[in-house]
Scaffold this active site. Structure first.
Site, short mmCIF file in Angstrom:
data_model
loop_
_atom_site.label_atom_id
_atom_site.label_comp_id
_atom_site.label_asym_id
_atom_site.label_seq_id
_atom_site.Cartn_x
_atom_site.Cartn_y
_atom_site.Cartn_z
N GLU A 92 0.79 -1.13 0.03
CA GLU A 92 -0.11 -0.10 0.01
C GLU A 92 0.86 1.34 -0.19
O GLU A 92 1.68 1.29 0.98
CB GLU A 92 -0.69 0.11 1.24
CG GLU A 92 -1.82 1.06 1.00
CD GLU A 92 -2.53 1.40 2.61
OE1 GLU A 92 -3.58 2.16 2.67
OE2 GLU A 92 -2.84 0.20 3.23
N ASP A 116 -5.40 8.87 9.41
CA ASP A 116 -4.09 8.71 9.77
C ASP A 116 -3.85 9.04 11.11
O ASP A 116 -4.13 10.28 11.24
CB ASP A 116 -3.09 8.72 8.57
CG ASP A 116 -3.28 7.95 7.71
OD1 ASP A 116 -3.35 6.46 7.72
OD2 ASP A 116 -3.22 8.44 6.58
N TYR A 145 -11.48 -3.62 2.65
CA TYR A 145 -10.54 -3.41 3.70
C TYR A 145 -11.25 -3.34 5.05
O TYR A 145 -12.14 -2.55 5.36
CB TYR A 145 -9.98 -1.83 3.52
CG TYR A 145 -8.92 -1.48 4.33
CD1 TYR A 145 -9.05 -1.46 5.72
CD2 TYR A 145 -7.76 -0.91 3.73
CE1 TYR A 145 -7.66 -0.89 6.56
CE2 TYR A 145 -6.72 -0.59 4.37
CZ TYR A 145 -6.78 -0.61 5.79
OH TYR A 145 -5.62 -0.09 6.62
#
Length: 264
Positions: free
Chosen positions: A47, A58, A172
């Site tokens: 990734e 994040d 995911y």
């Protein structure tokens, strides 16, 4: 390439490992060596994080990684060039991870065309909900790029069905709620979430977010994950290393530890 990767891993009785690494770390010139080290450790693919100034999903580690990479000159176009280099040098399937703003800044078709030119196998856009992903999915299909979509522990059956109906390259599955980052727990959500996804679709399921240790990876694999993604723990090793050579050796060793627990 992604389909073949999962098929080969299943035939070997194991899950795949897709480590995350920010393009441009620690510098654009030394960044390809980080991916070569990940490959040497046994990573199946990558990734590849496109550095972004406001990475909503994040946590502090990957945020810092983006800041360092951007300060070193790894803007969007430079990062695409690095992605192409990684694909050419490693031969591993690589997925670009970015946010919705860069996609729509130049348009989904231009964006997917640029990814195809770089040799990307897929794209991950965590702040783009499935309801708003139509134009990206259409553009990606035209250019042969797989789109990854998200399912979280809070996703109900109808949400999982909506994601599955889009035929993502893989799902995911978010192991822990919140932003990316290293956790001390063992991922209590993975078993229940994997089961709920399997009730709806046989699409590959890859767990990430809050997975960083071999024990956490093992828990995801035991729950039936087709793959795992580890990001913050990898980026941290680069940020803490004294030089690129030390960073590369740390990454290779970390990947080897994870690859050792991927067998079912």
């Amino acid at each position: 390439m992604l389909r073949e990767m999962f098929t080969a891993a299943r035939a070997e009785g194991r899950a795949v490992f897709l480590p995350f690494m920010t393009a441009g770390l620690p510098t654009p010139s030394s960044s390809p060596a980080m991916f070569q080290a990940l490959a040497a450790g046994g990573a199946d693919g990558f990734e590849v994080g496109i550095p972004y100034s406001d990475p909503l999903m994040d946590g502090p580690t990957i945020q810092r990684g983006s800041d360092v990479a951007l300060a070193a000159g790894a803007g969007f176009d430079v990062s695409l060039g690095l992605l192409k280099t990684v694909v050419e040098q490693t031969g591993r399937p690589s997925l670009a991870m970015t946010y919705a703003n860069p996609v729509f800044r130049r348009g989904p078709d231009w964006f997917c065309g640029a990814l195809a030119d770089a040799g990307a196998a897929g794209v991950i856009v965590p702040d783009m909900p499935v309801e708003e992903s139509g134009s990206l999915r259409q553009a990606a299909a035209r250019h042969g790029i797989g789109v990854v979509l998200f399912v979280a522990p809070t996703s109900d059956r109808s949400r999982i069905e909506a994601v599955a109906a889009c035929e993502p390259a893989f799902i995911y599955a978010v192991a822990e709620m919140g932003v990316t980052g290293e956790r001390t727990g063992s991922g209590a959500n993975v078993g229940e979430l994997a089961e709920r996804i399997r009730e709806v679709t046989d699409a590959p399921v890859v767990f990430g977010v809050g997975i960083s240790t071999p024990a956490q990876v093992r828990a995801a694999v035991s729950a039936g994950a087709d793959g795992v993604i580890v990001g913050s723990a990898m980026v941290r090793r680069v940020l803490e290393a004294a030089d690129p050579a030390e960073a590369a050796e740390g990454l290779r060793a970390a990947v080897e530890e994870i690859v050792a627990v991927l067998k079912r």
